[in-house]
Enzyme design. Structure first.
Site, mmCIF file in Angstrom:
data_model
loop_
_atom_site.group_PDB
_atom_site.id
_atom_site.type_symbol
_atom_site.label_atom_id
_atom_site.label_comp_id
_atom_site.label_asym_id
_atom_site.label_seq_id
_atom_site.Cartn_x
_atom_site.Cartn_y
_atom_site.Cartn_z
ATOM 1 N N TYR A 231 -25.155 -10.980 -13.523
ATOM 2 C CA TYR A 231 -26.581 -11.215 -13.267
ATOM 3 C C TYR A 231 -26.944 -12.686 -13.480
ATOM 4 O O TYR A 231 -27.605 -13.312 -12.639
ATOM 5 C CB TYR A 231 -27.395 -10.299 -14.179
ATOM 6 C CG TYR A 231 -28.864 -10.606 -14.302
ATOM 7 C CD1 TYR A 231 -29.713 -10.582 -13.192
ATOM 8 C CD2 TYR A 231 -29.436 -10.889 -15.553
ATOM 9 C CE1 TYR A 231 -31.080 -10.844 -13.315
ATOM 10 C CE2 TYR A 231 -30.783 -11.144 -15.683
ATOM 11 C CZ TYR A 231 -31.602 -11.119 -14.567
ATOM 12 O OH TYR A 231 -32.946 -11.379 -14.698
ATOM 13 N N HIS B 278 -40.038 -20.209 -15.224
ATOM 14 C CA HIS B 278 -39.975 -19.796 -16.631
ATOM 15 C C HIS B 278 -41.350 -19.961 -17.276
ATOM 16 O O HIS B 278 -41.536 -20.770 -18.197
ATOM 17 C CB HIS B 278 -38.915 -20.627 -17.367
ATOM 18 C CG HIS B 278 -37.946 -19.809 -18.145
ATOM 19 N ND1 HIS B 278 -37.178 -18.817 -17.579
ATOM 20 C CD2 HIS B 278 -37.616 -19.814 -19.475
ATOM 21 C CE1 HIS B 278 -36.409 -18.272 -18.500
ATOM 22 N NE2 HIS B 278 -36.666 -18.850 -19.666
ATOM 23 N N ARG C 70 -38.149 -8.870 -14.728
ATOM 24 C CA ARG C 70 -37.501 -7.626 -14.300
ATOM 25 C C ARG C 70 -38.505 -6.478 -14.165
ATOM 26 O O ARG C 70 -38.332 -5.603 -13.314
ATOM 27 C CB ARG C 70 -36.365 -7.281 -15.265
ATOM 28 C CG ARG C 70 -35.187 -8.249 -15.151
ATOM 29 C CD ARG C 70 -34.011 -7.861 -16.007
ATOM 30 N NE ARG C 70 -34.211 -8.064 -17.435
ATOM 31 C CZ ARG C 70 -33.983 -9.200 -18.075
ATOM 32 N NH1 ARG C 70 -33.561 -10.282 -17.405
ATOM 33 N NH2 ARG C 70 -34.165 -9.299 -19.390
#
Length: 248
Positions: free
Chosen positions: A208, A172, A183
């Site tokens: 997801y 992150h 993505r």
């Protein structure tokens, strides 16, 4: 399918350079921006996303609905990030590269600047995502470099991309915008490595998020979304005269 990916990449870059929004470039810009931002909480509809992309204007679908300025700023930022991805499509993954994506995504977002979030730089405060413990700010650069080194040394397929995405989300690296940069990296690396790309749809958000804890499950999701994206784009890419002779 390798031939199709090559044609997709060529067609995408041609349309991007000409700013032709009637084909696969325009379709993918709209789909990625809508779905990726929607996963993160955007309230803009598909029609509003398309209007913003084509006309730089947006209207409320309902007079009772208030359109958030942040949604517009981040949607516009996603369009810019997608363009930056295409400009750097053949470059290997580096910290400098993903920072450039984050900068395009977030440079217009007033709320991030007001909150003191670094734009185009790694996070400077700890953060969490869905209960997952993420990397401390002081370790981000080292962990990102290790992850990208690992990735470059491995065969490129959907399984490797699933592992890459899960580890990226664990790190992150940015204060906000990690899912969207993650993505866009997936889309880039598919085109860079001859893999038909995919767009993760907002309708599969729960699936997801669960899959971010299981590489096999995430790989299956990628494969499913790959089939859907291919079905929606192959006619925009492959000339009718070449379809019969295409190697699948």
């Amino acid at each position: 399918m390798e031939d199709e990916v090559k044609l997709l990449k060529e067609r995408m870059l041609i349309e991007f350079r000409k700013q032709d929004r009637s084909g696969v470039y325009g379709f993918t810009q709209r789909e990625m921006a809508y779905n990726s931002n929607r996963i993160e909480g955007s309230t803009l509809s598909k029609d509003q996303t398309a209007s913003l992309f084509y006309t730089r204007t947006v209207e409320s679908d309902d007079d009772s609905i208030i359109i958030r300025s942040k949604d517009i700023e981040e949607m516009t930022g996603h369009f810019l990030m997608f363009n930056e991805m295409l400009k750097t499509i053949d470059e290997p993954l580096t910290g400098k590269l993903i920072k450039s994506y984050h900068y395009r995504l977030k440079k217009l977002v007033f709320e991030d600047m007001a909150n003191g979030y670094p734009v185009g730089e790694y996070k400077n405060r700890a953060n969490i995502v869905s209960g997952i413990k993420t990397c401390p700010p002081e370790e981000v650069e080292e962990k990102i470099n290790e992850l990208f080194d690992w990735y470059e040394a491995h065969e490129k397929n959907l399984g490797t991309l699933a592992k890459l995405h899960i580890e990226y989300e664990k790190i992150h690296p940015f204060q906000d915008g990690n899912g969207r940069t993650g993505r866009i990296i997936l889309y880039k690396e598919c085109l860079r490595n001859g893999i038909y790309p995919f767009v993760i749809e907002d309708s599969r958000k729960v699936e997801y998020y669960h899959a971010l804890r299981d590489e096999g499950q995430l790989e299956k999701l990628f494969a499913s979304e790959q089939s859907i994206y291919r079905e929606n784009t192959v006619a925009l890419v492959v000339p009718v005269s070449r379809k019969n002779g295409m190697r699948m």
